[in-house]
Scaffold this motif. Structure first.
Motif, PDB file in Angstrom:
ATOM      1  N   ALA A  30       0.833  -1.200   0.000  1.00 26.55           N
ATOM      2  CA  ALA A  30       0.000   0.000   0.000  1.00 26.55           C
ATOM      3  C   ALA A  30       0.868   1.251   0.000  1.00 26.55           C
ATOM      4  O   ALA A  30       0.572   2.226  -0.702  1.00 26.55           O
ATOM      5  N   GLY A  31       1.950   1.241   0.773  1.00 24.61           N
ATOM      6  CA  GLY A  31       2.847   2.389   0.821  1.00 24.61           C
ATOM      7  C   GLY A  31       3.497   2.673  -0.515  1.00 24.61           C
ATOM      8  O   GLY A  31       3.596   3.827  -0.941  1.00 24.61           O
ATOM      9  N   VAL A  32       3.961   1.608  -1.194  1.00 25.31           N
ATOM     10  CA  VAL A  32       4.582   1.773  -2.513  1.00 25.31           C
ATOM     11  C   VAL A  32       3.572   2.343  -3.511  1.00 25.31           C
ATOM     12  O   VAL A  32       3.887   3.257  -4.281  1.00 25.31           O
ATOM     13  N   ARG A  33       2.345   1.834  -3.475  1.00 21.98           N
ATOM     14  CA  ARG A  33       1.306   2.346  -4.372  1.00 21.98           C
ATOM     15  C   ARG A  33       1.013   3.813  -4.095  1.00 21.98           C
ATOM     16  O   ARG A  33       0.798   4.606  -5.028  1.00 21.98           O
ATOM     17  N   MET A  34       0.989   4.195  -2.822  1.00 20.11           N
ATOM     18  CA  MET A  34       0.727   5.585  -2.477  1.00 20.11           C
ATOM     19  C   MET A  34       1.844   6.497  -2.977  1.00 20.11           C
ATOM     20  O   MET A  34       1.584   7.568  -3.532  1.00 20.11           O
ATOM     21  N   VAL A  35       3.097   6.068  -2.769  1.00 18.14           N
ATOM     22  CA  VAL A  35       4.234   6.880  -3.227  1.00 18.14           C
ATOM     23  C   VAL A  35       4.213   7.010  -4.745  1.00 18.14           C
ATOM     24  O   VAL A  35       4.425   8.100  -5.299  1.00 18.14           O
ATOM     25  N   LEU A  36       3.939   5.928  -5.458  1.00 16.90           N
ATOM     26  CA  LEU A  36       3.891   5.977  -6.916  1.00 16.90           C
ATOM     27  C   LEU A  36       2.801   6.925  -7.412  1.00 16.90           C
ATOM     28  O   LEU A  36       2.978   7.626  -8.419  1.00 16.90           O
ATOM     29  N   SER A  37       1.682   6.968  -6.685  1.00 21.60           N
ATOM     30  CA  SER A  37       0.584   7.841  -7.114  1.00 21.60           C
ATOM     31  C   SER A  37       0.959   9.317  -7.026  1.00 21.60           C
ATOM     32  O   SER A  37       0.374  10.157  -7.717  1.00 21.60           O
ATOM     33  N   LEU A  38       1.942   9.640  -6.194  1.00 18.73           N
ATOM     34  CA  LEU A  38       2.424  11.024  -6.119  1.00 18.73           C
ATOM     35  C   LEU A  38       2.941  11.500  -7.476  1.00 18.73           C
ATOM     36  O   LEU A  38       2.824  12.688  -7.813  1.00 18.73           O
ATOM     37  N   PHE A  39       3.519  10.570  -8.237  1.00 18.24           N
ATOM     38  CA  PHE A  39       4.168  10.935  -9.496  1.00 18.24           C
ATOM     39  C   PHE A  39       3.346  10.546 -10.723  1.00 18.24           C
ATOM     40  O   PHE A  39       3.714  10.891 -11.848  1.00 18.24           O
ATOM     41  N   THR A  40       2.249   9.814 -10.504  1.00 14.38           N
ATOM     42  CA  THR A  40       1.463   9.347 -11.653  1.00 14.38           C
ATOM     43  C   THR A  40       0.051   9.926 -11.700  1.00 14.38           C
ATOM     44  O   THR A  40      -0.614   9.845 -12.742  1.00 14.38           O
ATOM     45  N   VAL A  41      -0.428  10.484 -10.584  1.00 14.58           N
ATOM     46  CA  VAL A  41      -1.771  11.051 -10.532  1.00 14.58           C
ATOM     47  C   VAL A  41      -1.645  12.569 -10.366  1.00 14.58           C
ATOM     48  O   VAL A  41      -0.989  13.050  -9.440  1.00 14.58           O
ATOM     49  N   TYR A  42      -2.275  13.314 -11.257  1.00 11.53           N
ATOM     50  CA  TYR A  42      -2.187  14.782 -11.237  1.00 11.53           C
ATOM     51  C   TYR A  42      -3.529  15.370 -10.801  1.00 11.53           C
ATOM     52  O   TYR A  42      -4.491  15.379 -11.559  1.00 11.53           O
ATOM     53  N   ASN A  43      -3.596  15.849  -9.567  1.00 16.76           N
ATOM     54  CA  ASN A  43      -4.832  16.464  -9.067  1.00 16.76           C
ATOM     55  C   ASN A  43      -4.540  17.557  -8.033  1.00 16.76           C
ATOM     56  O   ASN A  43      -5.090  17.529  -6.924  1.00 16.76           O
ATOM     57  N   PRO A  44      -3.666  18.524  -8.365  1.00 12.73           N
ATOM     58  CA  PRO A  44      -3.300  19.551  -7.375  1.00 12.73           C
ATOM     59  C   PRO A  44      -4.451  20.451  -6.955  1.00 12.73           C
ATOM     60  O   PRO A  44      -4.377  21.116  -5.914  1.00 12.73           O
ATOM     61  N   TRP A  45      -5.523  20.485  -7.764  1.00  9.02           N
ATOM     62  CA  TRP A  45      -6.645  21.374  -7.439  1.00  9.02           C
ATOM     63  C   TRP A  45      -7.330  21.007  -6.132  1.00  9.02           C
ATOM     64  O   TRP A  45      -8.006  21.841  -5.542  1.00  9.02           O
TER      65      TRP A  45
END
Length: 468
Positions: free
Chosen positions: A371-386
């Protein structure tokens, strides 16, 4: 110990009355009796593990003398002391709470340090078992540290000192500051953190960034709150415990961070694992191997889950990477025409260190390593700064009013931390007029009661590091 319960402080007041009511030479017996009774109240049969650890390390210390065969005796003593700790790690099941008694990770390290110091000839072994038991079971610090050495703490119980008003006042200040950190910051931040980490498949990208930042703040203030309360309660009895933090998030590198974070654990790992292995004396490759071993031990100490081992090894990787890239970073500053002592360079160092530490703590807090690895990867693969700019944040457990209070409390912590570089705020307050001091205390108590965790109807969460 339940530092947030009212009846616990009734017990402390009772102990204080007994402590200062008996002859000076007998005061340590009040502390011993009070520590054992409180420990039994909160850990039940876990007191057997504490007693076994005390007897094993005390006996080993009495038998140890520098000379032939003593290394084997020390190894045997360490093995005995580790039995309850490892048994709890390997065989714990739900309902078998006696296998994980309160504070076992802390008093185990205390006992090992005591035996090692006796072996090295740095201290004389304690002859009185009851006095040694007090060192191991002293109730303010047994749950979350700091992890004291015998030469730092042992003598203080028997110094026969008179009542010290300054120590008593500072103790009260530390306790009040601990309540502020816990109820105004840690528990409030924890509500958002729990929402994000417990639903990590839904909250990705910038949500993880927010959760990671807030978890670092939560963990820091939660742990520091408990240490402040421990130091404060000990100070009421005239006992001084070492500080466990030195503004770690102002560090310029991960290596410096570990010299400022959980200082008693960091120094323990350095003195009893890193240096005995050879430290940095046998070349860079061996130094990096020793670092990896130390941080692997640190990870395992926190828990048996793979995520803790990964967290520890990641910090070893950070430090090894720091060594390898030192020249590259120096040249980069030159190419960018940034002075290494400039404000911009300082900001870059501190910002990078915070980001790396926060990234590692995402693994630490996650439900599992995967779960931690997936969360860290989502930082760089999911774009939702709004989501950081609209009202999405206010759907994570705290409404806008509570978020504003949390932000103001964090800003106050930042202000105090910056001020500490020049002058201790507590010391400054102690020097002010009595009316001003008590006005600050009363206002502080009222703010915590009204706007703290209790004020919004939430139940105060247990201290995070109590679980290790």
């Amino acid at each position: 110990m339940p530092f947030l319960s009212l009846w616990f402080y009734f017990a402390v007041v009772l102990l204080l009355a007994l402590y200062y009511g008996v002859p000076v030479r007998a005061r340590w017996t009040v502390l011993l009796a009070g520590s054992l009774v409180l420990y039994y109240c909160f850990s039940g049969m876990g007191i057997l593990a504490l007693g076994f650890t005390a007897l094993a390390s005390y006996a080993t210390g009495r038998l140890l003398k520098k000379g032939k065969g003593q290394r084997a005796l020390l190894a045997m003593g360490i093995g005995l002391v580790l039995l309850p700790f490892l048994g709890g790690r390997l065989f714990y099941r739900e309902g078998l709470d006696f296998l994980r008694p309160l504070g076992i990770a802390y008093f185990t390290l205390q006992a090992i340090a005591y035996m090692a110091d006796v072996y090295r000839g740095e201290i004389e072994p304690e002859k009185n078992l009851a006095k040694y038991m007090l060192f191991l079971s002293f109730f303010p610090q047994i749950v979350q540290g700091p992890i004291p050495r015998y030469r730092q703490l042992g003598w203080q119980f028997f110094q026969n000192a008179a009542f010290d008003e300054d120590k008593f006042t500072r103790g009260f200040q530390w306790i009040l500051w601990g309540f502020f950190l816990k109820l105004m910051i840690a528990d409030k931040a924890g509500i958002i953190v729990d929402t994000i980490f417990d639903n990590w498949e839904i909250y990705t990208g910038s949500y993880v960034l927010l959760g990671g930042i807030l978890y670092n703040i939560q963990l820091y203030t939660d742990f520091m709150a408990c240490v402040c309360m421990a130091r404060g309660i000990a100070s009421l009895f005239g006992i001084g415990l070492a500080d466990n933090f030195n503004r770690p998030y102002f560090s310029d590198s991960v290596k410096e961070f570990w010299g400022r974070w959980h200082i008693s654990l960091s120094s323990w790992l350095k003195d009893y694992i890193y240096i005995p292995l050879g430290g940095s004396r046998k070349g860079k490759a061996r130094k990096w191997l020793h670092l990896s071993i130390v941080f692997a031990v640190s990870g395992i100490w926190h828990g048996s889950d793979l995520k803790y081992l990964a967290w520890g090894l990641l910090h070893a990787f950070y430090q090894i990477g720091g060594d390898l890239t030192k020249g590259i970073r120096k040249r980069a500053y030159g190419l960018l025409r940034i002075e290494e002592t400039s404000f911009l360079a300082d900001l870059l160092k501190k910002g990078t260190t915070f980001f790396l530490v926060a990234l590692a703590f995402i693994l630490f807090r996650a439900d599992s390593l995967w779960a931690g690895v997936r969360m860290v990867l989502s930082l760089f693969t999911v774009y939702n700064p709004w989501i950081l700019l609209n009202d999405s944040v206010f759907q994570l457990g705290l409404d806008i009013k509570e978020c504003v209070i949390l932000l103001l409390a964090i800003l106050l912590l930042l202000t105090v931390s910056l001020q500490q570089r020049r002058l201790s705020v507590g010391q400054w307050l102690s020097e002010q007029h009595l009316l001003l001091r008590w006005a600050v205390y009363i206002i502080g108590i009222l703010i915590i009661v009204v706007y703290g965790t209790y004020g919004f109807g939430f139940n105060a969460q247990d201290f995070i590091y109590r679980g290790f």
